[in-house]
Scaffold this active site. Structure first.
Site, PDB file in Angstrom:
ATOM      1  N   HIS A  86       4.891   5.732  11.633  1.00 53.47           N
ATOM      2  CA  HIS A  86       4.451   5.608  10.232  1.00 53.47           C
ATOM      3  C   HIS A  86       3.481   6.780  10.007  1.00 53.47           C
ATOM      4  O   HIS A  86       2.273   6.590   9.897  1.00 53.47           O
ATOM      5  CB  HIS A  86       3.771   4.249  10.050  1.00 53.47           C
ATOM      6  CG  HIS A  86       3.492   3.862   8.631  1.00 53.47           C
ATOM      7  ND1 HIS A  86       3.669   4.706   7.556  1.00 53.47           N
ATOM      8  CD2 HIS A  86       3.040   2.681   8.117  1.00 53.47           C
ATOM      9  CE1 HIS A  86       3.328   4.062   6.450  1.00 53.47           C
ATOM     10  NE2 HIS A  86       2.947   2.847   6.763  1.00 53.47           N
ATOM     11  N   ARG A  91      11.196   3.875   3.669  1.00 54.65           N
ATOM     12  CA  ARG A  91      10.856   2.878   4.698  1.00 54.65           C
ATOM     13  C   ARG A  91      12.129   2.112   5.021  1.00 54.65           C
ATOM     14  O   ARG A  91      12.854   1.695   4.114  1.00 54.65           O
ATOM     15  CB  ARG A  91       9.782   1.915   4.206  1.00 54.65           C
ATOM     16  CG  ARG A  91       9.550   0.756   5.174  1.00 54.65           C
ATOM     17  CD  ARG A  91       8.343  -0.058   4.805  1.00 54.65           C
ATOM     18  NE  ARG A  91       7.118   0.677   5.059  1.00 54.65           N
ATOM     19  CZ  ARG A  91       5.902   0.161   4.918  1.00 54.65           C
ATOM     20  NH1 ARG A  91       5.761  -1.104   4.540  1.00 54.65           N
ATOM     21  NH2 ARG A  91       4.824   0.877   5.159  1.00 54.65           N
ATOM     22  N   LYS A 106      27.735  -3.272  -2.626  1.00 56.07           N
ATOM     23  CA  LYS A 106      29.202  -3.114  -2.711  1.00 56.07           C
ATOM     24  C   LYS A 106      29.751  -2.443  -1.449  1.00 56.07           C
ATOM     25  O   LYS A 106      30.935  -2.158  -1.370  1.00 56.07           O
ATOM     26  CB  LYS A 106      29.567  -2.253  -3.925  1.00 56.07           C
ATOM     27  CG  LYS A 106      29.117  -2.809  -5.249  1.00 56.07           C
ATOM     28  CD  LYS A 106      29.472  -1.804  -6.358  1.00 56.07           C
ATOM     29  CE  LYS A 106      28.574  -1.980  -7.552  1.00 56.07           C
ATOM     30  NZ  LYS A 106      28.556  -0.785  -8.414  1.00 56.07           N
ATOM     31  N   ARG A 108       0.796  -1.226   0.000  1.00 54.99           N
ATOM     32  CA  ARG A 108       0.000   0.000   0.000  1.00 54.99           C
ATOM     33  C   ARG A 108       0.832   1.280   0.000  1.00 54.99           C
ATOM     34  O   ARG A 108       0.593   2.192  -0.803  1.00 54.99           O
ATOM     35  CB  ARG A 108      -0.887   0.066   1.258  1.00 54.99           C
ATOM     36  CG  ARG A 108      -2.189  -0.635   1.154  1.00 54.99           C
ATOM     37  CD  ARG A 108      -2.553  -1.223   2.506  1.00 54.99           C
ATOM     38  NE  ARG A 108      -1.587  -2.243   2.809  1.00 54.99           N
ATOM     39  CZ  ARG A 108      -1.693  -3.499   2.383  1.00 54.99           C
ATOM     40  NH1 ARG A 108      -2.739  -3.870   1.721  1.00 54.99           N
ATOM     41  NH2 ARG A 108      -0.762  -4.397   2.635  1.00 54.99           N
ATOM     42  N   THR A 109       1.786   1.366   0.909  1.00 52.79           N
ATOM     43  CA  THR A 109       2.467   2.649   1.091  1.00 52.79           C
ATOM     44  C   THR A 109       3.254   3.011  -0.166  1.00 52.79           C
ATOM     45  O   THR A 109       3.144   4.124  -0.687  1.00 52.79           O
ATOM     46  CB  THR A 109       3.392   2.586   2.321  1.00 52.79           C
ATOM     47  OG1 THR A 109       2.648   2.060   3.411  1.00 52.79           O
ATOM     48  CG2 THR A 109       3.921   3.960   2.691  1.00 52.79           C
TER      49      THR A 109
HETATM   50  N1   CP Z   1      -0.272  -0.002   5.836  1.00 55.94           N
HETATM   51  C1   CP Z   1       0.937  -0.283   5.326  1.00 55.94           C
HETATM   52  O1   CP Z   1       1.975   0.291   5.699  1.00 55.94           O
HETATM   53  O2   CP Z   1       0.911  -1.257   4.350  1.00 55.94           O
HETATM   54  P1   CP Z   1       2.159  -1.732   3.510  1.00 55.94           P
HETATM   55  O3   CP Z   1       3.109  -2.405   4.463  1.00 55.94           O
HETATM   56  O4   CP Z   1       1.613  -2.677   2.475  1.00 55.94           O
HETATM   57  O5   CP Z   1       2.803  -0.522   2.894  1.00 55.94           O
END
Ligand code: CP
Length: 300
Positions: free
Chosen positions: A127, A99, A78, A49-50
């Site tokens: 998040h 992320r 490397k 999703r993100t």
């Molecule tokens: N909600 C969320 O962070 O989903 P993903 O891990 O699929 O990005």
């Protein structure tokens, strides 16, 4: 707003401005023009999703995306450091969405570069773009963020989305129920912060007795990847499997949210209830991420 690293950095005015802008984008009242802008999407942990909703958000506003998904095939293999990697990406892009499994990684990256950074999840920490889309979903379904009764159910120890959401809502006089196995309770540093702010919360192990008074039930997956001991995960993995039959006596505006992915904590028989909102919630992510990206890039 220079970066979006933690919900602790945002005041209620920032939050309400981002929600207002997301609403205008969704209603097609505005279209922030991102042509010529490049977003670097750096995902060192899995995502559906993100990553895809940030990509969609950027492309639908005319912007472009470059991406790293994992380190395979990159010069990290490397031995290139994270600091050098992001300083190079700074040369190619206007904004970084990252992320990373390490808590604090997004903040560290923001100190290495001269462009805005969005934290798309740093370990078990925060998040914030998820919390902003959660707030947008709550606002759309409840008509307000203020004075709501919210149960957070599942993995409150490792779930970064619940950590962010608690801070996101703390300016809006919430009442929280924290519902988890004891092993996965809300971290003490968060409950201590809530105590200082006089935020009401109760710690429970079961949700059924509070369902009738809830505005929102926010369910999370038990985060298997964060457990050091796989046997501990086995002991708690099926603590909550929410079924439609347990959600009969609810307010008419009651909604169930989940950041997704789910494993089995919400049974599929819940999906058809009018209170099941988690798929729409994921859809709201595109509008909120358009709001976040365009605000950080100064595009109105
Ligand atoms: N909600 C969320 O962070 O989903 P993903 O891990 O699929 O990005």
């Amino acid at each position: 707003m220079e970066n979006l690293i933690s919900m602790r950095d945002l005041d209620p005015k920032h939050i309400l401005n981002l929600i207002d802008k997301a609403g205008k984008i969704e209603k097609k009242e505005i279209w922030p023009d991102m042509r010529g802008k490049v977003m670097a999407s750096l995902f060192f942990e899995p995502s559906t999703r993100t990553q895809l909703s940030f990509d969609t958000a950027m492309k639908r506003l005319g912007g472009e995306v470059i991406q790293m998904s994992g380190t395979k095939g990159t010069s990290v293999e490397k031995g290139e450091t994270l600091s050098d990697t992001v300083k190079i990406i700074n040369q190619y892009s206007d904004i970084i969405v990252v992320r990373h499994p390490l808590e604090g990684a997004a903040r560290y990256i923001s100190e290495q570069v001269r462009i805005p950074v969005v934290n798309a999840g740093d370990g078990s920490n925060q998040h914030p773009s998820q919390s902003m889309l959660d707030l947008y979903s709550i606002f759309k379904t409840q008509g307000t963020l203020s004075g709501l009764t919210i149960a957070l159910v599942g993995d409150l120890k490792y779930g970064r989305t619940v950590h962010s959401l608690v801070y996101a809502l703390s300016s809006f006089a919430p009442k929280f129920y924290f519902i988890s196995p004891e092993l996965l309770s809300m971290p003490k540093y968060i409950t201590e912060d809530l105590d200082k702010l006089n935020i009401r919360y109760e710690v429970l192990s079961n949700f059924e007795q509070v369902v009738p008074e809830l505005d929102i039930m926010y369910v999370t997956r038990i985060q298997r990847e964060r457990f050091a001991d796989p046997q501990e995960y086995e002991r708690v993995k099926n603590t909550y499997i929410i079924r439609a039959a347990q959600l009969k006596d609810v307010k008419s505006s009651f909604k169930i949210l989940h950041p997704l992915p789910r494993v089995n904590e919400i049974h599929v028989d819940v999906d058809v209830l009018p209170s099941a909102y988690y798929f729409e919630q994921a859809g709201n992510g595109v509008y909120m991420r358009q709001s976040i990206l365009s605000t950080l890039l100064g595009v109105e």
